[in-house]
Design an enzyme around this catalytic site. Structure first.
Site, PDB file in Angstrom:
ATOM      1  N   GLY A 210      -8.645  -0.576  41.910  1.00 55.27           N
ATOM      2  CA  GLY A 210      -7.883  -1.529  41.116  1.00 55.27           C
ATOM      3  C   GLY A 210      -8.679  -2.218  40.030  1.00 55.27           C
TER       4      GLY A 210
ATOM      5  N   ASN B 263      -1.024  -7.628  32.394  1.00 57.19           N
ATOM      6  CA  ASN B 263      -1.279  -8.009  31.003  1.00 57.19           C
ATOM      7  C   ASN B 263      -2.680  -7.656  30.527  1.00 57.19           C
ATOM      8  OD1 ASN B 263       1.306  -9.288  30.466  1.00 57.19           O
ATOM      9  ND2 ASN B 263       0.645 -10.882  31.889  1.00 57.19           N
TER      10      ASN B 263
ATOM     11  N   SER C  33      -6.086  -1.999  28.770  1.00 56.25           N
ATOM     12  CA  SER C  33      -7.342  -1.666  28.101  1.00 56.25           C
ATOM     13  C   SER C  33      -8.235  -2.896  27.931  1.00 56.25           C
ATOM     14  CB  SER C  33      -7.045  -1.051  26.726  1.00 56.25           C
ATOM     15  OG  SER C  33      -6.232   0.097  26.874  1.00 56.25           O
TER      16      SER C  33
ATOM     17  N   ARG D  67      12.238  37.625  30.152  1.00 58.82           N
ATOM     18  CA  ARG D  67      13.443  37.232  29.424  1.00 58.82           C
ATOM     19  C   ARG D  67      13.700  38.193  28.261  1.00 58.82           C
ATOM     20  NH1 ARG D  67      18.432  34.801  29.207  1.00 58.82           N
ATOM     21  NH2 ARG D  67      18.700  33.567  27.288  1.00 58.82           N
TER      22      ARG D  67
ATOM     23  N   GLN E 235      10.009  24.872  25.154  1.00 59.08           N
ATOM     24  CA  GLN E 235      10.653  25.531  24.010  1.00 59.08           C
ATOM     25  C   GLN E 235      10.789  27.038  24.242  1.00 59.08           C
ATOM     26  OE1 GLN E 235      11.738  23.525  21.733  1.00 59.08           O
ATOM     27  NE2 GLN E 235      12.579  24.969  20.248  1.00 59.08           N
ATOM     28  N   ILE E 236       9.769  27.648  24.786  1.00 56.87           N
ATOM     29  CA  ILE E 236       9.814  29.088  25.063  1.00 56.87           C
ATOM     30  C   ILE E 236      10.907  29.407  26.081  1.00 56.87           C
ATOM     31  CG2 ILE E 236       8.530  30.960  26.194  1.00 56.87           C
ATOM     32  CD1 ILE E 236       5.997  29.793  24.825  1.00 56.87           C
ATOM     33  N   HIS E 237      11.075  28.527  27.046  1.00 56.78           N
ATOM     34  CA  HIS E 237      12.103  28.733  28.059  1.00 56.78           C
ATOM     35  C   HIS E 237      13.507  28.417  27.556  1.00 56.78           C
ATOM     36  CE1 HIS E 237       8.712  28.982  30.842  1.00 56.78           C
ATOM     37  NE2 HIS E 237       9.535  29.284  31.825  1.00 56.78           N
TER      38      HIS E 237
ATOM     39  N   GLU F 297      -6.413   6.173  32.790  1.00 57.76           N
ATOM     40  CA  GLU F 297      -7.880   6.059  32.629  1.00 57.76           C
ATOM     41  C   GLU F 297      -8.298   5.966  31.167  1.00 57.76           C
ATOM     42  OE1 GLU F 297     -10.541   7.995  35.248  1.00 57.76           O
ATOM     43  OE2 GLU F 297      -8.996   8.428  36.725  1.00 57.76           O
TER      44      GLU F 297
ATOM     45  N   GLU G   1      -5.863   6.564  22.317  1.00 54.47           N
ATOM     46  CA  GLU G   1      -6.387   5.648  21.297  1.00 54.47           C
ATOM     47  C   GLU G   1      -7.685   4.990  21.758  1.00 54.47           C
ATOM     48  OE1 GLU G   1      -2.398   6.752  20.566  1.00 54.47           O
ATOM     49  OE2 GLU G   1      -3.213   5.791  22.361  1.00 54.47           O
TER      50      GLU G   1
END
Length: 379
Positions: free
Chosen positions: A124, A129, A132, A268, A336-338, A363, A367
């Site tokens: 922990g 609040n 980071s 497919r 997208q491929i599926h 973790e 940014e």
């Protein structure tokens, strides 16, 4: 670097594949749907050495290094991100913190139970609040003789409900003082220590995330890890290794999405042929594989440096940043491929897609990784 898999890595790959086929694949979608945390599974993971991958054999662990650790997490992650995330948090954060900064008595007391899976670990740092901005934490400990009385909460804690032992960093000094925080080992059942709200998440739904609550929780000074006031400094070093584990988790999700997409593209058919024959699909797969390989190289570089005891702050941040963004991009392309099937729960890619986003947040966000990297290269 030697790019050939070691005997240990080959052994781990085969072992985790067999384990996942028997104990994870048949159940992981139900766990995800129900937000069920399969606590008993982690006893089984302990039996095969994956709950103490980095723990030396003298403390009951597997005694492996970070390259083996990355291999294990990648193989878990390509089946179920939730199980991989929980395994990573247990190994890198709670167990890793005690391994790095615990005294001999603390190591002998906790590491064997953590490595076997008898104990599940939590860690922990984050609060509601202060994500980071950890130095503004409001969870505080006040000294009372040989004890510290802890009050406050911690949020977004993996195993916040089910964890048997938690390493918790709380403020013991002045606000914004990097030497004003201390790490404590706190066992479940300690009066004044309890779990709070369980989070309802987009992805990683079978990995338990919950609040820790401290209400006049009395902890003896013997439970301090290292020295009083060193908690924040310790946490930053723990996160250097932890970011390698999130990079490995990202590799697993990315690899799972790629393998599922290749299989689907070959099976497919549209316009009388497999969609893998169309350049629009084959180029997507080529880009996905290229990104994955680059992320794998960056992650293994960081793991290699960690094994050699060198500083990895920059390299682990680079690996985590690139690998996490890779797995989001690759999972997106997999859906997208599926096509329409990728938007359903009949195929695994929708889960890879949902799970992937955590990797760019946990973790340290992408940014924050850029801030870390920039600081390292400009100093």
């Amino acid at each position: 670097m030697n790019f050939e898999l070691s005997e240990n890595q080959r052994m781990i790959t085969e072992m985790v594949r067999d384990f996942a086929d028997m104990h994870i694949k048949p159940f992981f979608m139900d766990w995800d749907e129900q937000q069920h945390f399969p606590r008993a599974l982690f006893h089984k993971l302990g039996e095969i050495g994956l709950m103490g991958v980095l723990v030396p054999e003298q403390y009951g662990g597997s005694g492996f290094g970070y390259t083996e650790y990355v291999t294990a997490l990648t193989q878990l992650g390509k089946v179920c991100g939730s199980i991989c995330l929980s395994t990573a948090a247990h190994n890198s954060l709670c167990t890793g913190h005690i391994l790095q900064f615990g005294n001999e008595e603390q190591k002998r007391k906790y590491l064997p139970k953590l490595a076997s899976g008898e104990f599940l670990g939590a860690w922990g740092l984050t609060e509601a609040n202060t994500g980071s901005d950890a130095m503004r934490m409001k969870c505080v400990a006040e000294k009372d003789g040989d004890y510290f009385v802890i009050n406050g909460t911690k949020n977004w804690i993996t195993h916040g409900i089910s964890g048997d032992v938690a390493v918790v960093i709380v403020r013991t000094g002045e606000l914004l003082d990097s030497h004003g925080m201390t790490a404590f080992i706190i066992e479940r059942g300690t009066p004044g220590f309890k779990a709070g709200k369980k989070e309802n998440k987009l992805g990683m739904r079978a990995s338990e995330t919950a609040e820790l609550i401290f209400d006049n929780c009395r902890v003896h000074k013997d439970q301090i890890l290292g020295k009083e006031g060193d908690g924040f400094i310790q946490a930053m070093k723990v996160l250097d290794g932890g970011r390698i584990s999130i990079a490995a988790l990202s590799l697993g999700i990315g690899l799972g999405a790629i393998e599922a997409s290749i299989k689907y593209a070959k099976e497919r058919e549209q316009f009388g042929q497999a969609i893998a024959n169309f350049q629009g699909i084959s180029f997507k797969l080529a880009d996905m594989k290229t990104r994955f390989d680059a992320a794998e190289l960056l992650t293994m570089r960081a793991a290699d440096l960690k094994n050699r005891g060198e500083r990895v702050t920059r390299e682990s941040a680079i690996a985590k940043l690139y690998a996490s963004e890779m797995c989001v991009a690759v999972s997106n392309e997999a859906v997208q491929i599926h096509g329409g099937y990728g938007y359903t729960k009949d195929f695994p890619v929708e889960k890879f897609y949902r799970d992937s986003k955590l990797c760019t947040i946990g973790e340290g966000t992408s940014e924050i990784q850029k801030i870390v990297i920039a600081k390292q290269i400009l100093s």
